[in-house]
Design an enzyme around this catalytic site. Structure first.
Site, short mmCIF file in Angstrom:
data_model
loop_
_atom_site.label_atom_id
_atom_site.label_comp_id
_atom_site.label_asym_id
_atom_site.label_seq_id
_atom_site.Cartn_x
_atom_site.Cartn_y
_atom_site.Cartn_z
CE1 TYR A 83 0.33 -30.66 -17.57
CE2 TYR A 83 -1.02 -31.61 -16.87
CZ TYR A 83 -0.55 -30.88 -17.38
OH TYR A 83 -1.74 -30.26 -18.27
CB SER A 142 -4.29 -30.88 -15.05
OG SER A 142 -4.41 -32.21 -15.42
#
Length: 320
Positions: free
Chosen positions: A152, A127
């Site tokens: 995350y 990501s």
């Protein structure tokens, strides 16, 4: 090829499976169909995939060691696309354990089984959030990425480092793709493009944090799939056979401008509420895609205006 795709019922997973099936690959789809997202949307995506004769589906959790081992040893995939994950940059730290179990422990299991069964190339989703605070723009894969702003991001950076270890120690070919704000048909209902579209059509307010000045590198899903498939077909040479690549448009758009474009395509005004920035989110994301173009000869090119037009057309067709 026989390709195992985890997170097959998810947004990107669904599109990747469709592309692989269309070119004749045998696809083994894996998903636990958890309730953290839109269950109906997941079921609809999956039903469309099941119509293909070269698609097989296994409902299972990647944290289930026994089921994972049986699947890898039985299917013997030649390639693995790992997209299963707990997602969301706004996850509270109280959920850190669940994120770690799925994104780190689950991925570690996929790495180990890929090694043991001789997978020829493992491609996984990382990501843009891994870049964290203070990273110069545009984001380059050479940046330190050592100051994450949310749980995350921590899990995805850990995945990258674990993948490097397996590649270095065992020669497992691995590529991590740092994805930048993916949007398009069948998208995640919790992300801005789908969420804002639905709220506008329902006449409900849209909340823009940081007074609408946050900027994002919006990347249309077809561009992401094209990049992923090209990467999948070209394992890294090494040594070690490992790489991390950005997948983004390389263009940053303010969220206020994003709403303007959506208004133009819907031909209606949005009801906007401006609020302060939230902790844990980057102010700006923008990808340097030089490495992706060098490795694959491809760079994402679909402009936001065109991508939003496609998204709106799909949404209205589905609602109608």
């Amino acid at each position: 090829m026989r390709v195992l795709v985890t997170g097959a019922a998810g947004f990107i997973g669904y599109h990747v499976c469709e592309r692989l099936l269309a070119r004749g690959d045998t696809v083994i789809g894996v998903d636990n169909l958890d309730t953290s997202g839109d269950v109906t949307l997941k079921a609809t995506r999956l039903s469309r995939l099941k119509a293909a004769p070269n698609f097989g589906f296994h409902r299972m959790d990647i944290r289930d060691a026994k089921s994972c081992r049986e699947l890898f040893e039985g299917a013997r995939p030649e390639r693995v696309v790992h997209l299963a994950a707990r997602v969301g940059v706004r996850a509270p730290t109280s959920e850190a354990t669940d994120y770690a179990e799925t994104n780190i422990t689950g991925f570690l299991q996929v790495l180990e089984l890929s090694r043991q069964t001789g997978v020829g190339h493992l491609v996984f989703a990382s990501s843009s959030s891994v870049y964290g605070a203070g990273t110069p723009l545009p984001f380059s894969e050479q940046a330190a990425a050592d100051r994450p702003l949310n749980v995350y991001a921590v899990t995805k950076r850990a995945d990258e480092m674990m993948a490097h270890v397996f590649s270095h120690q065992y020669g497992l070919p691995v590529t991590g793709l740092r994805l930048f704000t993916v949007y398009g048909p069948w998208g995640r209902p919790d992300m801005a493009p789908m969420l804002f579209l639905r709220l506008m059509l329902e006449g409900r307010p849209i909340v823009l944090h940081a007074e609408g000045m946050m900027r994002r590198d919006f990347t249309y899903v077809d561009d992401v799939v094209e990049a992923l498939v090209r990467v999948l077909d070209k394992p890294p040479a090494g040594p070690p056979p490992y790489r991390v690549l950005n997948v983004g448009r390389g263009t940053s758009v303010a969220m206020a401008r994003f709403v303007d474009l959506l208004e133009e395509r819907l031909r209606m005004k949005a009801w906007v509420e401006l609020r302060p920035a939230q902790p844990g989110e980057l102010e700006v994301t923008c990808a340097d895609v030089t490495a992706l173009e060098r490795e694959t000869g491809f760079r994402p090119s679909i402009p936001l205006e065109q991508g939003l037009a496609r998204l709106v057309a799909w949404y209205r067709g589905r609602e109608g």
